[in-house]
Design a protein around this motif. Structure first.
Motif, PDB file in Angstrom:
ATOM      1  N   LYS A  76       7.409  -3.299  -9.797  1.00 19.60           N
ATOM      2  CA  LYS A  76       6.964  -4.544  -9.196  1.00 19.60           C
ATOM      3  C   LYS A  76       5.775  -5.076  -9.972  1.00 19.60           C
ATOM      4  O   LYS A  76       5.001  -4.300 -10.531  1.00 19.60           O
ATOM      5  CB  LYS A  76       6.565  -4.262  -7.741  1.00 19.60           C
ATOM      6  N   ALA A 124      12.394   3.847  -1.056  1.00 18.99           N
ATOM      7  CA  ALA A 124      11.745   5.143  -1.229  1.00 18.99           C
ATOM      8  C   ALA A 124      12.742   6.285  -1.101  1.00 18.99           C
ATOM      9  O   ALA A 124      12.613   7.331  -1.741  1.00 18.99           O
ATOM     10  CB  ALA A 124      10.621   5.295  -0.205  1.00 18.99           C
ATOM     11  N   LEU A 168      11.493  -6.132  -1.833  1.00 21.39           N
ATOM     12  CA  LEU A 168      10.364  -5.631  -2.619  1.00 21.39           C
ATOM     13  C   LEU A 168       9.486  -6.793  -3.107  1.00 21.39           C
ATOM     14  O   LEU A 168       8.258  -6.714  -3.079  1.00 21.39           O
ATOM     15  CB  LEU A 168      10.913  -4.829  -3.808  1.00 21.39           C
ATOM     16  N   GLU A 223       2.970  -4.898   7.735  1.00 18.43           N
ATOM     17  CA  GLU A 223       4.186  -4.994   6.927  1.00 18.43           C
ATOM     18  C   GLU A 223       4.404  -3.643   6.253  1.00 18.43           C
ATOM     19  O   GLU A 223       3.494  -3.077   5.649  1.00 18.43           O
ATOM     20  CB  GLU A 223       4.031  -6.103   5.883  1.00 18.43           C
ATOM     21  N   SER A 224       5.583  -3.109   6.367  1.00 19.20           N
ATOM     22  CA  SER A 224       5.833  -1.794   5.785  1.00 19.20           C
ATOM     23  C   SER A 224       6.635  -1.921   4.500  1.00 19.20           C
ATOM     24  O   SER A 224       7.468  -2.803   4.350  1.00 19.20           O
ATOM     25  CB  SER A 224       6.580  -0.919   6.786  1.00 19.20           C
ATOM     26  N   PHE A 225       6.376  -1.037   3.595  1.00 13.17           N
ATOM     27  CA  PHE A 225       7.069  -1.012   2.315  1.00 13.17           C
ATOM     28  C   PHE A 225       8.568  -0.855   2.576  1.00 13.17           C
ATOM     29  O   PHE A 225       8.975  -0.069   3.425  1.00 13.17           O
ATOM     30  CB  PHE A 225       6.563   0.170   1.497  1.00 13.17           C
ATOM     31  N   PHE A 243       7.484  -8.204  -0.204  1.00 11.70           N
ATOM     32  CA  PHE A 243       6.494  -7.305   0.379  1.00 11.70           C
ATOM     33  C   PHE A 243       5.088  -7.550  -0.171  1.00 11.70           C
ATOM     34  O   PHE A 243       4.873  -7.607  -1.376  1.00 11.70           O
ATOM     35  CB  PHE A 243       6.898  -5.855   0.101  1.00 11.70           C
ATOM     36  N   GLU A 244       4.136  -7.690   0.729  1.00  6.48           N
ATOM     37  CA  GLU A 244       2.754  -7.853   0.305  1.00  6.48           C
ATOM     38  C   GLU A 244       1.894  -6.826   1.018  1.00  6.48           C
ATOM     39  O   GLU A 244       1.826  -6.821   2.251  1.00  6.48           O
ATOM     40  CB  GLU A 244       2.264  -9.263   0.630  1.00  6.48           C
ATOM     41  N   GLU A 245       1.236  -6.007   0.241  1.00  9.22           N
ATOM     42  CA  GLU A 245       0.430  -4.927   0.823  1.00  9.22           C
ATOM     43  C   GLU A 245      -0.621  -5.435   1.794  1.00  9.22           C
ATOM     44  O   GLU A 245      -0.926  -4.806   2.801  1.00  9.22           O
ATOM     45  CB  GLU A 245      -0.268  -4.135  -0.287  1.00  9.22           C
TER      46      GLU A 245
END
Lengths: 151, 151, 151, 151, 151, 151
Positions: E42, E33, E16, E26-28, E19-21
């Protein structure tokens, strides 16, 4: 050791930091003058703030062109050498004013190739020598430290 | 600093640890010879065990009568000076073989009165200089440290 | 502090560790006996190995049913309390024989609810008191430490 | 241990730091009163700045004439005892506000000769007891530490 | 390990934080979820003050109701997880500006039951990922850390 | 940050260390495969001896030709990256069995040029992910660390 005796970068840095012009009969570390391949500079800093000690050494290294401050690579090598030298000075916690003590330090920075094998490349040494103690003149003793890193 | 310049016990200890007889043209730290009031000794130790470094220095200090090992007081002062010097050598963790590294060190121990004021009494300095690195000959760089304590 | 005075788990643990039956006139920490809600035990350990100190305390805590060793949760809480107490004992490096020193320690473990608010739940305290020094009888001084954790 | 049981300077310092007048039924550490040879004082300090804790203890020690502040020797011995006690209090980093925590501490300082052998001389003990936690009232638990040094 | 693979709270927290939007493709972290039992949040923080990093994470954890800030118990568990994560970030000294460096960090906090055995209860993970370096844009490299505690 | 997003060497190293083939639906860190300029390897090590963790990573790095072990320069860069990663794993003391704990770790090593500016040269990243805990199966939680150095 496989370091050429006359190329011991840490020993030279420490001798340079220990050297005081005002001490009668003390001669400038002879070896340095003879080694044109080594770059070096010397300075002084006194502070209760560890970050000011770091900044003073970084500034001198850039101004005297020991490192090229426009690269992170060289800044990174120097930074770790400084912090390692500060660990010798502070012996446990890299803290000064936050634990009520202050330092007055000579510093020496040397850059060069201390190993016989040319491919070992350049290294940097930061040596510190001075006093540490309470923020009251005279309530202090000597302290020193050395950090060495490849650059 | 209020330390008499010629009495800087830490500087003298470091110079003594840096001194190597085999280096041509290097002279024995002159100041020490002139100071009859200072007691000192020098030795070498190489080990992957930090406790063997401590033991070698303690043994030398007792054998050379720098400290009186029958007192805890003097042993205590020396022990803390050694550990502080080792913090300069190890820079972060007083660990050698447990983090896969080894040292080869010269050590110097000096005892005397470095302050102008007689009542400040005796202090002890332990200086270390040598190499630290992987347990493979040549994969090493220089390192040093200094510990100073009242005794 | 919002800790109920008579429920100070750390103070009680330290008093328990300091208590020595053989000292004439010294009375068992009165408060503990009166607090049926608190579980506690006491023991001794002497070693040059830090891991043996940890093991002795963990073993006692399980045997005396202060913690349920079949849960990681409780073991985890106790472990961190022990390491924190050892930091007070060792003051800088959680190392004993590796830096040539040994300890002889009383330990006390207490578990209970020290806060007024019932929902703060159970906490554990580990107190250590004894001596630290060279591995030679008599070359030692007192040392102590306390670790507290929620459980 | 070769420390005379009734002369345990660390235990006495800790008992003094733990002692709270306001706690019903708690008696002043009896042993101290009987030992005319021991000098001691007690105080309180609360701060988010580690250096203020150091300063408060140093100031009390000088004002109560436990140490002679005009000597570096005595200041140096006390300083290291304070820092060692703070390592027990902080368990890992001698930092308070810089890692967002605060302390409220009782401190006790004792000076005297804890060893049977007169030649072991004087030692100093600094004991701390109180709470550490977030800078919000009630979000805290107990903490303590002890530092001992020859003086 | 006895941690259920799909319940690895530390791995999920790190994923998490990594992760960078804005990174294309790149997927969450998918697993999070699907795990309704896990609470997480976050955020970002950049500072030269370590205490501001601690405060930002604590504030987010309370605001997002990961912990109940009205209990010391939960604050205590979170605090130690944060400090442990910061030790990974700082590697040696939990200090930023005081040693002339700054951080820009993503943080992720997860709370849940990572162990098969229901009685192991809830744990909290704090993951940090970002850069550390000189207070000059670009003079920095990546850094990360993880702290896990029972809650 | 001036690191090219797709070149984040630390993030990639951590993703590689987190990746487990046996986890259904988990895909190999895509970015690595596409970056022919990056050299990397992956391995596992479990031990109660910190020096065995260091040795396992060094051996893999040499065998997979990530570094040229015949140079001290490269060994030195790797060693410091490993120790920094271990500080994240151990959070305070780079000690395992000596404080009665053990690790089971995946490690990933990546070497390449993460900065836009070609002159920043090569860097090395060491990422560790696994579990730390008591030497009893199941009494453990996750841990991780990252070290980055210029090479």
């Amino acid at each position: 050791m496989s370091l050429r005796i006359e190329h011991r970068i840490g020993k030279l840095a420490m001798q340079l930091a220990l050297f005081e012009e005002e001490v009668e009969g003390e001669s400038f570390p002879f070896a340095l003058a003879e080694k044109s391949g080594y770059q070096f500079c010397k300075g002084k800093v006194g502070s209760m703030d560890a970050h000011k000690v770091v900044a003073a050494i970084e500034t001198a290294a850039k101004k005297e062109q020991i490192i090229d401050g426009s690269f992170y690579r060289e800044t990174h090598a120097l930074y770790h050498a400084i912090i390692e030298a500060m660990q010798g000075v502070t012996r446990g916690q890299v803290q000064l004013g936050t634990v009520l003590r202050t330092v007055g330090l000579n510093f020496a920075i040397i850059r060069g190739k201390p190993y016989d094998n040319e491919r070992e490349g350049e290294w940097i040494a930061v040596a510190l020598y001075g006093t540490i103690g309470a923020p009251v003149r005279g309530l202090e003793h000597e302290t020193l430290g050395l950090g060495i890193n490849h650059i």
